[in-house]
Write an enzyme that holds these catalytic residues in place. Structure first.
Site, mmCIF file in Angstrom:
data_model
loop_
_atom_site.group_PDB
_atom_site.id
_atom_site.type_symbol
_atom_site.label_atom_id
_atom_site.label_comp_id
_atom_site.label_asym_id
_atom_site.label_seq_id
_atom_site.Cartn_x
_atom_site.Cartn_y
_atom_site.Cartn_z
ATOM 1 N N ARG A 1 0.856 -1.183 0.000
ATOM 2 C CA ARG A 1 0.000 0.000 0.000
ATOM 3 C C ARG A 1 0.895 1.238 0.000
ATOM 4 N NH1 ARG A 1 -2.869 3.102 4.761
ATOM 5 N NH2 ARG A 1 -4.013 4.613 3.510
ATOM 6 N N HIS B 1 -3.117 11.079 0.724
ATOM 7 C CA HIS B 1 -2.575 10.851 2.056
ATOM 8 C C HIS B 1 -1.998 12.179 2.567
ATOM 9 C CE1 HIS B 1 -1.063 7.432 4.798
ATOM 10 N NE2 HIS B 1 -0.805 8.568 5.432
ATOM 11 N N GLU C 1 -7.431 8.465 6.353
ATOM 12 C CA GLU C 1 -7.701 9.096 7.642
ATOM 13 C C GLU C 1 -8.190 10.542 7.530
ATOM 14 O OE1 GLU C 1 -4.630 6.573 10.478
ATOM 15 O OE2 GLU C 1 -4.237 8.696 10.125
ATOM 16 N N ASN D 1 -7.452 1.894 10.077
ATOM 17 C CA ASN D 1 -6.149 2.201 10.658
ATOM 18 C C ASN D 1 -6.323 2.249 12.168
ATOM 19 O OD1 ASN D 1 -5.316 2.481 8.048
ATOM 20 N ND2 ASN D 1 -4.743 4.635 8.199
ATOM 21 N N TYR E 1 -4.271 2.281 16.009
ATOM 22 C CA TYR E 1 -3.055 2.387 16.806
ATOM 23 C C TYR E 1 -3.308 2.221 18.299
ATOM 24 C CZ TYR E 1 -0.688 3.734 12.553
ATOM 25 O OH TYR E 1 -0.160 3.708 11.290
ATOM 26 N N GLU F 1 -3.533 0.029 8.210
ATOM 27 C CA GLU F 1 -2.351 0.434 8.975
ATOM 28 C C GLU F 1 -2.445 -0.161 10.372
ATOM 29 O OE1 GLU F 1 -1.364 4.596 9.257
ATOM 30 O OE2 GLU F 1 -1.804 4.936 7.129
#
Length: 445
Positions: A80, A124, A169, A290, A292, A352
């Site tokens: 990606r 992005h 995002e 994504n 985290y 991600e």
């Protein structure tokens, strides 16, 4: 201590790695590339923690054959990457810059020749500065310019890209870039930044149609998601949790799935024109997740400018960024999305997942990163648990292949499976690189 083998994953599950253009490419003034908002922002004193810029970054523009060879050594299924809008359209409008498109043409062919599927993200965060000068995502016209740009890229690469991602995002770009000013373009508008939400989503919907006119591959939207942990048990705390969940997890998902904007926060919807929500709800083929860390939330004190207050979650190990390491949060968000949206939810792709640590190459030439190995092991197991609970998860992409330019933190945070010496551009695979290679083999058994 050796970790137990990973459980087997479903046949056809994709294991990948990810990067983004501004964070790795460099070559900022090469081949007719125009300036982006990040070129402008990083050259303003005091904006980046270590004073660095992405002018050179990992020099992926010139070194991509070496980087693709590293991907092939992993046995990864997919790469990606993102396309730099100002490399394709230097001022965000008009015909494509042939030199810019030629770079991505070479990159895609090299990736395919290595037996790896190219996955392209169209935006992005590197908006052409010329468009920001005209209002950026606050200006409705930017949505139409994004659709035009997407059509140019799809026309050039549409026969080879295996999965498209329109936006990366958008909630982070809106909040950090326009509401809070800590990312490019550095505006501090708080909830007055809502038009950037709507115009990004409108651009997404228009881009879906633009891409499909040139490519038969699936099209997705990638969001950042975070489970919300209540740090308090009052009615006000619960309302704060609902408000944060609406902002972070639902604002860029509900409208895409035909549910309109969440009502927990009183947004000014005057920028929404008749028919816009239908465009935004153009059916898509996937949602990128994504993840985290989870977010702690409590009711704000009187006079606080937001309807919630973020709280550091204690009791967990943390990354070099200070983020709590909570693998089960990835399972939670995948399962929550599945249950919240039901049949309206398309397949999920973890686009991600990764962590930063202060990795160094030792005197023996090795770069040991056991904390990253533990992180990735836990998060891959969390994905498998989510699948067992009914989530239709198709892929897992590690962020990131390479240590790179980490936005406002510059080069101070290292997320890569591969260590990069930013002075010499020497690449050194970390111990997590070998672990991920072996983990992919285990999970395919």
């Amino acid at each position: 201590m050796a970790l137990p083998p990973l459980p087997a994953f479903p046949t056809g599950f994709t294991f990948g790695v990810a990067t983004s253009a501004y964070q790795v490419e460099g070559a900022a003034d090469t081949g007719g590339r125009g300036p982006s908002i990040w070129d402008t922002f990083t050259h303003e004193p005091g904006q980046i923690a270590d004073g660095s810029t992405g002018d050179v970054a990992c020099d992926h523009y010139h070194r991509y054959p070496e980087d693709v060879a590293l991907m092939a050594g992993l046995g990864t299924d997919a790469y990606r990457f993102s396309v730099a809008w100002p490399r394709v359209q230097p001022d965000g409008t008009g015909p494509a810059n042939p030199t810019g498109l030629a770079f991505y043409d070479r990159l895609v062919d090299t990736v395919l020749a290595a037996g790896i599927d190219p996955v392209a993200t169209l935006f992005h965060w590197d908006l052409p500065q010329a468009l920001e000068d005209r209002g950026g995502w606050m200006d409705r016209d930017t949505a139409y310019r994004f659709a035009d740009y997407s059509a140019l890229v799809a026309a050039a690469l549409g026969d080879r890209i295996k999965l498209w991602v329109t936006l990366n995002e958008p909630v982070v770009h809106m909040t950090y870039g326009y509401a809070m000013g800590v990312h490019a373009p550095g505006r501090m508008m708080l909830f007055d930044a809502f038009p950037t939400t709507h115009h990004q989503l409108l651009g997404h919907g228009l881009a879906v149609a633009a891409v499909r006119a040139h490519s038969g591959s699936p099209v997705a939207l990638t969001n950042n998601y975070s489970p919300v942990h209540a740090c308090g048990d009052t009615a006000a705390d619960r309302a704060a949790v609902a408000a944060y969940d609406a902002l972070h997890n639902r604002l860029f998902t509900d409208p895409v799935l035909g549910l309109g904007y969440p009502t927990e926060i009183d947004f000014d919807l005057s920028v929404v024109h008749d028919g816009d929500l239908d465009v935004i709800a153009t059916p898509i083929d996937g949602i990128g997740v994504n993840y985290y860390n989870p977010t702690g939330i409590r009711a704000p004190d009187e006079g606080h400018p937001l309807p919630f207050e973020m709280v550091q979650l204690d009791g967990y190990p943390t990354t070099g960024f200070g983020w709590p390491v909570v693998p089960e949060g990835l399972r939670d968000i995948l399962v929550t999305l599945t249950r919240r949206y039901g049949d309206a939810l398309p397949p999920l792709y973890v686009t991600e997942s990764g962590c930063s640590y202060p990795d160094v190459v030792g005197p023996d030439g090795d770069c040991a990163d056991p904390d990253r190995i533990a992180y990735l092991d836990g998060h891959l197991r969390a994905v498998r648990d989510a699948i067992d609970e009914g989530a239709d998860v198709r892929a897992y992409f590690v962020w990131s292949l390479l240590d790179n330019f980490e936005w406002a933190e510059g080069f101070s945070q290292r997320f890569g499976l591969v260590h990069v010496d930013f002075d010499t551009q020497v690449r050194t695979p970390k111990t997590s690189y070998a672990w991920y290679r072996d983990a992919i083999r285990q999970a395919r058994r």
